[in-house]
Write a protein that holds these residues in place. Structure first.
Motif, PDB file in Angstrom:
ATOM      1  N   UNK A  88       0.854  -1.091   0.015  1.00  0.00           N
ATOM      2  CA  UNK A  88       0.074   0.275  -0.057  1.00  0.00           C
ATOM      3  C   UNK A  88       0.965   1.272   0.246  1.00  0.00           C
ATOM      4  N   UNK A  89       2.135   1.260   0.254  1.00  0.00           N
ATOM      5  CA  UNK A  89       3.010   2.412  -0.178  1.00  0.00           C
ATOM      6  C   UNK A  89       3.330   2.567  -1.459  1.00  0.00           C
ATOM      7  N   UNK A  90       2.842   1.683  -2.497  1.00  0.00           N
ATOM      8  CA  UNK A  90       3.011   2.101  -3.692  1.00  0.00           C
ATOM      9  C   UNK A  90       2.453   3.302  -4.375  1.00  0.00           C
ATOM     10  N   UNK A  91       3.167   4.067  -4.880  1.00  0.00           N
ATOM     11  CA  UNK A  91       2.770   5.397  -5.275  1.00  0.00           C
ATOM     12  C   UNK A  91       3.934   6.231  -5.849  1.00  0.00           C
ATOM     13  N   UNK A  92       3.653   7.439  -6.688  1.00  0.00           N
ATOM     14  CA  UNK A  92       4.543   8.182  -7.182  1.00  0.00           C
ATOM     15  C   UNK A  92       4.873   9.211  -5.798  1.00  0.00           C
ATOM     16  N   UNK A  93       5.942   9.260  -5.374  1.00  0.00           N
ATOM     17  CA  UNK A  93       6.188  10.318  -4.221  1.00  0.00           C
ATOM     18  C   UNK A  93       7.023  11.510  -4.704  1.00  0.00           C
ATOM     19  N   UNK A  94       6.265  12.794  -4.171  1.00  0.00           N
ATOM     20  CA  UNK A  94       6.601  14.008  -4.483  1.00  0.00           C
ATOM     21  C   UNK A  94       7.266  14.965  -3.475  1.00  0.00           C
ATOM     22  N   UNK A  95       8.152  15.530  -3.740  1.00  0.00           N
ATOM     23  CA  UNK A  95       8.624  16.698  -2.879  1.00  0.00           C
ATOM     24  C   UNK A  95       8.169  17.877  -3.179  1.00  0.00           C
ATOM     25  N   UNK A  96       8.019  18.872  -1.986  1.00  0.00           N
ATOM     26  CA  UNK A  96       7.324  20.006  -2.107  1.00  0.00           C
ATOM     27  C   UNK A  96       7.772  21.041  -1.182  1.00  0.00           C
ATOM     28  N   UNK A  97       7.888  22.251  -1.647  1.00  0.00           N
ATOM     29  CA  UNK A  97       8.414  23.365  -1.028  1.00  0.00           C
ATOM     30  C   UNK A  97       7.597  24.656  -1.331  1.00  0.00           C
ATOM     31  N   UNK A  98       7.473  25.461  -0.267  1.00  0.00           N
ATOM     32  CA  UNK A  98       6.648  26.800  -0.547  1.00  0.00           C
ATOM     33  C   UNK A  98       7.822  27.825  -0.282  1.00  0.00           C
ATOM     34  N   UNK A  99       7.982  28.702  -1.445  1.00  0.00           N
ATOM     35  CA  UNK A  99       8.979  29.560  -1.398  1.00  0.00           C
ATOM     36  C   UNK A  99       8.215  30.928  -2.161  1.00  0.00           C
ATOM     37  N   UNK A 100       8.352  32.276  -1.334  1.00  0.00           N
ATOM     38  CA  UNK A 100       7.876  33.317  -1.755  1.00  0.00           C
ATOM     39  C   UNK A 100       6.457  33.274  -1.901  1.00  0.00           C
ATOM     40  N   UNK A 101       5.473  32.231  -1.249  1.00  0.00           N
ATOM     41  CA  UNK A 101       4.123  32.323  -1.331  1.00  0.00           C
ATOM     42  C   UNK A 101       3.634  31.279  -2.545  1.00  0.00           C
ATOM     43  N   UNK A 102       4.747  30.979  -3.149  1.00  0.00           N
ATOM     44  CA  UNK A 102       4.534  29.877  -4.108  1.00  0.00           C
ATOM     45  C   UNK A 102       4.880  28.508  -3.996  1.00  0.00           C
ATOM     46  N   UNK A 103       4.132  27.698  -4.263  1.00  0.00           N
ATOM     47  CA  UNK A 103       4.056  26.217  -4.117  1.00  0.00           C
ATOM     48  C   UNK A 103       4.884  25.413  -5.310  1.00  0.00           C
ATOM     49  N   UNK A 104       5.963  24.648  -5.173  1.00  0.00           N
ATOM     50  CA  UNK A 104       6.659  24.233  -6.021  1.00  0.00           C
ATOM     51  C   UNK A 104       6.707  22.686  -5.619  1.00  0.00           C
ATOM     52  N   UNK A 105       6.614  21.748  -6.863  1.00  0.00           N
ATOM     53  CA  UNK A 105       6.503  20.331  -6.649  1.00  0.00           C
ATOM     54  C   UNK A 105       7.657  19.756  -7.728  1.00  0.00           C
TER      55      UNK A 105
END
Length: 115
Positions: A88-105
């Motif tokens: 059940x851990x099978x998935x695409x894993x993404x990292x994320x950061x918020x910088x200057x109020x903008x969300x990046x993936x």
């Protein structure tokens, strides 16, 4: 330009381990909280693990005691050590950061756990 590049995914048998990496550029990495996400039923993506700029962290209940999030500010890289993997851990894993109020993936890295 902000870039997040994940790596380390793959195919592993249940009970195995993987370590994901997220290399960041274009941000003041050490000052940003970051997180790992994956899709979940009924949600676009759910938080798997998050880490603050100071190194405190939180985990989804489903991965607590199996996954460990960390960061190396000298390398501008975040990690996710995944142990005792389950199908059940099978998935695409993404990292994320918020910088200057903008969300990046990042683009994501596929993790597949076979039973």
């Amino acid at each position: 330009q902000v870039q997040l590049v994940e790596s380390g995914g793959g195919l592993v048998q249940a009970g195995g381990s993987l370590r994901l990496s997220c290399a960041a550029s274009g941000i003041t990495f050490s000052m940003r909280p970051m997180g790992w996400y994956r899709p979940a039923p009924g949600k676009p993506r759910e938080l798997v693990a998050g880490i603050s700029s100071g190194g405190s962290f939180n985990y989804a209940a489903s991965v607590k005691d199996r996954f460990t999030i960390s960061r190396d500010n000298a390398k501008n890289t975040m990690y996710l050590q995944m142990n005792s993997l389950k199908p059940e851990d099978t998935a695409v894993y993404y990292c994320r950061v918020v910088d200057g109020g903008i969300l990046y993936w990042g683009q994501g890295t596929q993790v597949t756990v076979s039973s």
